[in-house]
Design a protein around this motif. Sequence first.
Motif, PDB file in Angstrom:
ATOM      1  N   SER A  94       0.832  -1.223  -0.023  1.00 42.42           N
ATOM      2  CA  SER A  94      -0.014   0.041  -0.062  1.00 42.42           C
ATOM      3  C   SER A  94       0.891   1.140  -0.110  1.00 42.42           C
ATOM      4  O   SER A  94       0.634   2.194  -0.476  1.00 42.42           O
ATOM      5  CB  SER A  94      -0.810  -0.166   1.111  1.00 42.42           C
ATOM      6  OG  SER A  94      -1.834  -1.265   1.254  1.00 42.42           O
ATOM      7  N   ILE A  95       2.056   1.150   0.867  1.00 44.53           N
ATOM      8  CA  ILE A  95       2.754   2.511   0.804  1.00 44.53           C
ATOM      9  C   ILE A  95       3.499   2.454  -0.434  1.00 44.53           C
ATOM     10  O   ILE A  95       3.508   3.868  -0.895  1.00 44.53           O
ATOM     11  CB  ILE A  95       3.781   2.264   1.915  1.00 44.53           C
ATOM     12  CG1 ILE A  95       3.084   2.292   3.441  1.00 44.53           C
ATOM     13  CG2 ILE A  95       4.875   3.475   1.932  1.00 44.53           C
ATOM     14  CD1 ILE A  95       2.126   3.504   3.758  1.00 44.53           C
TER      15      ILE A  95
ATOM     16  N   ARG B  94       3.253   5.696  -3.214  1.00 46.25           N
ATOM     17  CA  ARG B  94       4.281   6.741  -3.177  1.00 46.25           C
ATOM     18  C   ARG B  94       4.318   6.741  -4.664  1.00 46.25           C
ATOM     19  O   ARG B  94       4.816   7.539  -5.211  1.00 46.25           O
ATOM     20  CB  ARG B  94       5.407   6.282  -2.400  1.00 46.25           C
ATOM     21  CG  ARG B  94       5.261   6.367  -0.947  1.00 46.25           C
ATOM     22  CD  ARG B  94       6.436   5.902  -0.182  1.00 46.25           C
ATOM     23  NE  ARG B  94       7.750   6.643  -0.519  1.00 46.25           N
ATOM     24  CZ  ARG B  94       8.158   7.848   0.003  1.00 46.25           C
ATOM     25  NH1 ARG B  94       7.385   8.219   0.763  1.00 46.25           N
ATOM     26  NH2 ARG B  94       9.214   8.544  -0.572  1.00 46.25           N
TER      27      ARG B  94
END
Length: 296
Positions: A281-282, A286
Motif C-alpha cells: 500500500s505504501i 508513493r
Amino acid sequence: MSRSASSRLQAPWLLIAPSLVLALFIISYPIFNIVWQSLHEVSRFGAIRDFTGLQNFYTIFTDPSFLAAAKRTIVWTVCVVGGTVLISVPVALILNQDFYGRGVARTIVMLPWSVSLTMTAVVWRWAFNDDYGMVNVTLQRLGLINGPIHWLATPELAFPVEIAVGILVSIPFTVTILLGGLSSVPGDIYEAARMDGASAWQQFRKLTMPLLRPFINMTILLNVIYVFNSFPIIWVMTQGGPDNGTHILVTYLYELGFRLGRPGEAAAVSLIMLVMLFVFSIAYLRLQPAKEGETS
C-alpha cells in the motif's frame, strides 16, 4: 503566530481526537495481541505458555506449505485484480452510455454484490460439481465435451476456476467505483474533441483514461487489500485442497489456527500478511504521484 491562528489550527485535531483515539484503540489492541501470541507458545485453546521469541516465524518460513501459499497468494491477487480491472473498465464505459434499459443493465451488474460471498461460493461449487453441475451439463449438451470434467479435483483446474470466480464477484464493486468516476467527467470535453476530429480511440486514450486513472488506482488498491484477504471462495470451494494445492495465506492461516491447533504460528502468518499489505500500500501510493507527474 497569533493565538487565534493557533486555535484555528488546533480546532480540527480537537474535533477528531475522540474518534482517532477510539480507532487507534480498536486497531492497536488486536495487533498487540497478535504480536504477543506470535512470540509465545500458544495452546490449542489459546492459553499463552512459554516465550519462544522468533521460533514461530522460523517454523513458518521453513514450512514448504507456507512458501507455496505465499507464491499462490501473489498469483491469486494479481490475476483476480488484473482481470477484474480489465473487464470492469469496458463494462463501466458501456453502462455509462445512454441507451434504452440502462437502469436494468446496471441493476443486473450490481445485483451479485448484494449476495453473500460465502453463498456465492457455494453456488459456484455446485455449478462445478462433477456429476450434476451446471457447467458440465451445459458443455455436454453443447457437444463441447464428451464426459464430465473434474473441475475441483486437481489444483491445476481448481485454482484457475477459483480465480475466475474471484474476478466475477469483484466486478460489481469495481464497476460501481468506475461509474462514479465516469459520471464526474464533463461531456463538453468529448464534444470539443469530436469537433476537433478526434476518433473514439483517441478520446478514450487521451481523455477517458487520464481522467479515470485516479479511480482505477483506487480500485486497484482496494481490490488488492480485499482479494489478498479473501477467504470464502477458496475455503468453500476446495478448503485449500486438493493436496494443499489451492491454499493462499488466509486459508493457510485458518487451517493452522483452527484445524491444526497452532495459534502461535497462525499469529505469525497474520503479521506477515499485515506487513506485506502495508508495504504494498505504501509503495503503491508513493509511486502514483510520481507516475502522474511524469505523464502530465
